[in-house]
Scaffold this motif. Structure first.
Motif, PDB file in Angstrom:
ATOM      1  N   ASP A 193      48.491  47.022  48.571  1.00 67.10           N
ATOM      2  CA  ASP A 193      48.076  48.113  47.685  1.00 67.10           C
ATOM      3  C   ASP A 193      46.679  47.889  47.107  1.00 67.10           C
ATOM      4  O   ASP A 193      46.353  48.407  46.045  1.00 67.10           O
ATOM      5  CB  ASP A 193      49.085  48.315  46.565  1.00 67.10           C
ATOM      6  N   TRP A 194      45.844  47.110  47.830  1.00 59.64           N
ATOM      7  CA  TRP A 194      44.487  46.931  47.331  1.00 59.64           C
ATOM      8  C   TRP A 194      43.607  48.119  47.706  1.00 59.64           C
ATOM      9  O   TRP A 194      44.024  49.017  48.457  1.00 59.64           O
ATOM     10  CB  TRP A 194      43.897  45.619  47.822  1.00 59.64           C
ATOM     11  N   ASP A 195      42.351  48.121  47.227  1.00 57.64           N
ATOM     12  CA  ASP A 195      41.422  49.195  47.564  1.00 57.64           C
ATOM     13  C   ASP A 195      40.187  48.627  48.262  1.00 57.64           C
ATOM     14  O   ASP A 195      39.062  49.074  48.009  1.00 57.64           O
ATOM     15  CB  ASP A 195      41.029  49.999  46.324  1.00 57.64           C
ATOM     16  N   ASN A 226      46.610  51.191  54.568  1.00 54.32           N
ATOM     17  CA  ASN A 226      46.489  49.826  54.069  1.00 54.32           C
ATOM     18  C   ASN A 226      47.413  48.848  54.794  1.00 54.32           C
ATOM     19  O   ASN A 226      47.955  47.929  54.190  1.00 54.32           O
ATOM     20  CB  ASN A 226      46.767  49.766  52.560  1.00 54.32           C
ATOM     21  N   ARG A 227      47.585  49.066  56.104  1.00 48.74           N
ATOM     22  CA  ARG A 227      48.393  48.138  56.896  1.00 48.74           C
ATOM     23  C   ARG A 227      47.468  47.155  57.609  1.00 48.74           C
ATOM     24  O   ARG A 227      46.432  47.547  58.155  1.00 48.74           O
ATOM     25  CB  ARG A 227      49.266  48.887  57.905  1.00 48.74           C
ATOM     26  N   TYR A 228      47.851  45.884  57.580  1.00 46.73           N
ATOM     27  CA  TYR A 228      47.036  44.820  58.168  1.00 46.73           C
ATOM     28  C   TYR A 228      47.924  43.851  58.937  1.00 46.73           C
ATOM     29  O   TYR A 228      49.092  43.638  58.579  1.00 46.73           O
ATOM     30  CB  TYR A 228      46.299  44.015  57.086  1.00 46.73           C
ATOM     31  N   ARG A 229      47.331  43.266  59.962  1.00 46.87           N
ATOM     32  CA  ARG A 229      47.932  42.071  60.549  1.00 46.87           C
ATOM     33  C   ARG A 229      47.276  40.881  59.876  1.00 46.87           C
ATOM     34  O   ARG A 229      46.058  40.694  59.959  1.00 46.87           O
ATOM     35  CB  ARG A 229      47.692  41.987  62.049  1.00 46.87           C
ATOM     36  N   LEU A 265      58.587  37.969  53.567  1.00 49.08           N
ATOM     37  CA  LEU A 265      57.550  38.620  52.773  1.00 49.08           C
ATOM     38  C   LEU A 265      57.032  37.706  51.661  1.00 49.08           C
ATOM     39  O   LEU A 265      55.830  37.696  51.369  1.00 49.08           O
ATOM     40  CB  LEU A 265      58.093  39.930  52.193  1.00 49.08           C
ATOM     41  N   HIS A 266      57.907  36.911  51.073  1.00 49.52           N
ATOM     42  CA  HIS A 266      57.450  36.056  49.972  1.00 49.52           C
ATOM     43  C   HIS A 266      56.505  34.963  50.440  1.00 49.52           C
ATOM     44  O   HIS A 266      55.656  34.492  49.674  1.00 49.52           O
ATOM     45  CB  HIS A 266      58.650  35.469  49.218  1.00 49.52           C
ATOM     46  N   HIS A 267      56.624  34.541  51.708  1.00 49.91           N
ATOM     47  CA  HIS A 267      55.673  33.564  52.237  1.00 49.91           C
ATOM     48  C   HIS A 267      54.271  34.169  52.302  1.00 49.91           C
ATOM     49  O   HIS A 267      53.276  33.515  51.965  1.00 49.91           O
ATOM     50  CB  HIS A 267      56.093  33.108  53.633  1.00 49.91           C
ATOM     51  N   ILE A 268      54.201  35.402  52.753  1.00 54.28           N
ATOM     52  CA  ILE A 268      52.908  36.082  52.848  1.00 54.28           C
ATOM     53  C   ILE A 268      52.358  36.371  51.451  1.00 54.28           C
ATOM     54  O   ILE A 268      51.164  36.186  51.184  1.00 54.28           O
ATOM     55  CB  ILE A 268      53.051  37.369  53.673  1.00 54.28           C
ATOM     56  N   PRO A 277      41.182  38.763  47.776  1.00 53.85           N
ATOM     57  CA  PRO A 277      40.030  39.086  46.928  1.00 53.85           C
ATOM     58  C   PRO A 277      40.402  39.951  45.724  1.00 53.85           C
ATOM     59  O   PRO A 277      39.682  39.969  44.728  1.00 53.85           O
ATOM     60  CB  PRO A 277      39.102  39.849  47.873  1.00 53.85           C
ATOM     61  N   GLN A 278      41.506  40.689  45.843  1.00 55.23           N
ATOM     62  CA  GLN A 278      42.009  41.504  44.739  1.00 55.23           C
ATOM     63  C   GLN A 278      43.494  41.210  44.552  1.00 55.23           C
ATOM     64  O   GLN A 278      44.190  40.888  45.506  1.00 55.23           O
ATOM     65  CB  GLN A 278      41.840  43.001  45.036  1.00 55.23           C
ATOM     66  N   ARG A 279      43.962  41.352  43.323  1.00 58.75           N
ATOM     67  CA  ARG A 279      45.401  41.221  43.097  1.00 58.75           C
ATOM     68  C   ARG A 279      46.111  42.328  43.873  1.00 58.75           C
ATOM     69  O   ARG A 279      45.753  43.508  43.776  1.00 58.75           O
ATOM     70  CB  ARG A 279      45.730  41.323  41.607  1.00 58.75           C
ATOM     71  N   THR A 280      47.098  41.955  44.640  1.00 59.91           N
ATOM     72  CA  THR A 280      47.767  42.944  45.477  1.00 59.91           C
ATOM     73  C   THR A 280      49.190  42.503  45.761  1.00 59.91           C
ATOM     74  O   THR A 280      49.519  41.309  45.675  1.00 59.91           O
ATOM     75  CB  THR A 280      46.993  43.146  46.804  1.00 59.91           C
ATOM     76  N   THR A 281      50.013  43.471  46.132  1.00 55.64           N
ATOM     77  CA  THR A 281      51.402  43.203  46.481  1.00 55.64           C
ATOM     78  C   THR A 281      51.651  43.652  47.919  1.00 55.64           C
ATOM     79  O   THR A 281      51.315  44.774  48.292  1.00 55.64           O
ATOM     80  CB  THR A 281      52.355  43.967  45.539  1.00 55.64           C
ATOM     81  N   ALA A 282      52.212  42.746  48.704  1.00 56.30           N
ATOM     82  CA  ALA A 282      52.546  43.065  50.092  1.00 56.30           C
ATOM     83  C   ALA A 282      53.931  43.711  50.149  1.00 56.30           C
ATOM     84  O   ALA A 282      54.825  43.378  49.377  1.00 56.30           O
ATOM     85  CB  ALA A 282      52.522  41.809  50.940  1.00 56.30           C
ATOM     86  N   SER A 283      54.093  44.633  51.090  1.00 58.77           N
ATOM     87  CA  SER A 283      55.378  45.314  51.266  1.00 58.77           C
ATOM     88  C   SER A 283      55.511  45.756  52.718  1.00 58.77           C
ATOM     89  O   SER A 283      54.571  45.611  53.516  1.00 58.77           O
ATOM     90  CB  SER A 283      55.481  46.526  50.334  1.00 58.77           C
ATOM     91  N   ALA A 284      56.665  46.320  53.036  1.00 52.10           N
ATOM     92  CA  ALA A 284      56.917  46.938  54.345  1.00 52.10           C
ATOM     93  C   ALA A 284      56.575  45.995  55.490  1.00 52.10           C
ATOM     94  O   ALA A 284      55.831  46.330  56.406  1.00 52.10           O
ATOM     95  CB  ALA A 284      56.125  48.246  54.476  1.00 52.10           C
TER      96      ALA A 284
END
Length: 544
Positions: A193-195, A226-229, A265-268, A277-284
């Motif tokens: 959810d970063w920008d 905002n999907r990344y490998r 997901l918690h490992h990532i 570089p920014q505070r963000t939360t990974a999901s999906a």
């Protein structure tokens, strides 16, 4: 030639095998493609698509479908210890028709498989190559299908595109020298959810006081919001040392994704908390895996009627997204040569030129990616354009090829990729053409340039000689400078007018000059069109 079941058997239906099969089928070759997997894997292993590969896909006829599924890559943002250290812009000069793209491997395989199906060939999934033998006239392969039934198939040629643990490579007893990197990595396909700017990769490192890197995060954009490998070092609880899992495969090659140790997901998220570089939360989380990296290359790409391509021939770090793209170029180089051989129209040394041309490329890519992986990517700020062209695979060349006729060093020189140019005009058409719109991609093309100093009767004689030497499997075009008229009594070949002088500028053309362009977009010969015998002799390096 003995009777065979198929002209060419391709083993492996990844991007490399699909490219080889599609290019063979496009040229009318009877081709079968087998893959031991029962379905396409949903992994974004290879993601980066280089401009040269987009040129290849344009010639193959799959560019639109690929771009519809891809996202652009504009550059990369570099962070060290939380501070932005660099911003690399992936810009290319205006003579390059395509930029950089990101396309997950499962989409690349879908696009290529659908294209292949449109050519009348479908992948035979769940079909495994067990072994093969060859004699001077054919290859006999033993296959086993998903139900366990075994049968023999005979082919005129066998192409192994079956990855780092290739059965074909082992069957040929090729050496595969190299080593493995000690580090273990994990991959994850996630949303965040970063920008951060769209179309930019993110590389974030933590370095110690002595400048060594002890933590890293690499994020490559994928289709989707905002999907990344993401790739990163494996935490201790997932490491092979900590679990007893993983290790070296039974063939001695440690490379690729591993089963059974999928990060969660918690490992990532833990790595993002440290390095993002920014505070963000990974999901999906779509998929994840642990992987290892080796660097190896075979001692030869072919033995008799059997060839290897892609990871079956060379493996190396993913630095710069060179692996899949290099493999696609292998297949693209090989297919047109095999097609002529199958048709009985190839010179004696044409198929052998595959190894002569592509193995030096593989050696350079392996060496360069290993250096970059160990020491970091270092670009000369005064020569960024050359660095980017090299990473884009636009500087790959075959100057020492046995089927290239060298000249005095004019640019583009024989063995180099031919440049594109615009502003070409043709009768009936009301808009200008690019040269790449004209080059067929399936046949040789002879471009005969004429300006006011050229003698068009000499160009006409050269056109006739070229068609005879290539058994008619060549397209010939006259490229006329402004104000130049065709004065020969012979009917002119299809004519392009270089109205803006862009062809003359891109090719350094003058007088009456002949350019022989190979099906893969490389220059085979340039020389005076008056030397029709030289053009014929050059084409006989390729044609029987």
């Amino acid at each position: 030639m003995s009777e065979t079941d198929v002209d060419v058997l391709v083993v492996g239906a990844g991007p490399v095998g699909l490219t080889a099969a599609a290019e063979l089928c496009r040229r009318g070759v009877d081709c079968r493609v087998v893959d031991r997997l029962t379905e396409r894997m949903p992994y974004a292993k290879a993601v980066g698509v280089q401009p040269r590969t987009l040129e290849v896909w344009a010639a193959m006829g799959v560019l639109r479908a690929a771009l519809d599924a891809a996202v652009p890559m504009f550059g990369q943002l570099m962070y060290v210890n939380g501070e932005q250290a660099a911003r690399l812009e992936l810009t290319l000069p205006p003579d390059i028709p395509y930029g950089f793209a990101a396309l997950p491997q499962y989409e690349t395989e879908r696009v290529l498989a659908e294209h292949l199906a449109g050519l009348g060939t479908r992948v035979e999934r769940g079909t495994e190559l067990l072994s093969f033998e060859q004699d001077p006239e054919r290859v006999t392969a033993r296959l086993r299908n998903a139900s366990g039934t075994e049968r023999e198939v005979t082919a005129r040629y066998l192409v192994g595109c079956d990855g780092a643990h290739s059965v074909v490579r082992k069957g040929l007893e090729l050496s595969f020298e190299g080593d493995a990197f000690p580090e273990e990595y994990m991959l994850g396909d996630v949303e965040v959810d970063w920008d951060m700017p769209r179309g930019y990769g993110v590389r974030s490192l933590h370095q110690t006081d002595d400048g060594s890197t002890d933590d890293l995060l690499v994020c490559i954009p994928l289709p989707g919001r905002n999907r990344y490998r993401m790739s990163m070092l494996v935490p201790p609880e997932l490491s092979a040392a900590g679990t007893g899992a993983g290790g070296t495969a039974d063939d001695g090659v440690t490379h690729g994704l591993e089963a059974g140790r999928a990060p969660e997901l918690h490992h990532i998220q833990a790595v993002l908390d440290r390095l993002s570089p920014q505070r963000t939360t990974a999901s999906a989380l779509r998929w994840s895996s642990v992987f290892r990296i080796s660097h190896r290359i075979v001692d030869r790409y072919a033995d008799g009627r059997v060839m290897v391509a892609g990871d079956a021939a060379h493996i190396h770090p993913p630095t710069g997204a060179q692996g899949m793209n290099t493999g696609i170029q292998d297949a693209y180089n090989l297919a047109w040569k095999l097609a002529l051989a199958v048709g009985g129209e190839a010179s004696e040394g044409l198929v052998a030129s595959y190894d002569a041309e592509r193995r030096p490329v593989g050696e350079e890519v392996v060496g360069r990616t290993v250096r970059h992986a160990r020491a970091g990517f270092e670009a000369d700020p005064n020569d960024v354009s050359t660095i980017i062209r090299r990473e884009a695979q636009l500087l790959v060349g075959y100057p020492d090829s046995p089927i290239v006729s060298p000249d005095g060093g004019s640019s583009p020189a024989p063995g180099e990729r031919v440049p594109d140019c615009g502003g070409l005009e043709r009768d009936v058409m009301t808009f200008p053409l690019r040269l790449f719109d004209v080059l067929d991609g399936a046949r040789h093309t002879v471009l005969l340039y004429a300006d006011a100093d050229a003698q068009t009767p000499e160009l006409a004689a050269c056109a006739t000689a070229a068609r005879e030497a290539a058994h008619g499997k060549v397209d010939v075009y006259a490229v006329l400078a402004p104000g130049t008229r065709w004065t020969a009594r012979e009917v002119p070949p299809p004519t392009l007018r270089d109205a803006a002088g862009s062809f003359r500028e891109a090719y350094g053309a003058f007088g009456g000059e002949a350019f022989v362009v190979r099906p893969d977009g490389y220059l085979g010969l340039r020389g005076a069109a008056a030397q029709a015998a030289r053009v014929s002799d050059h084409l006989r390096l390729t044609f029987a």
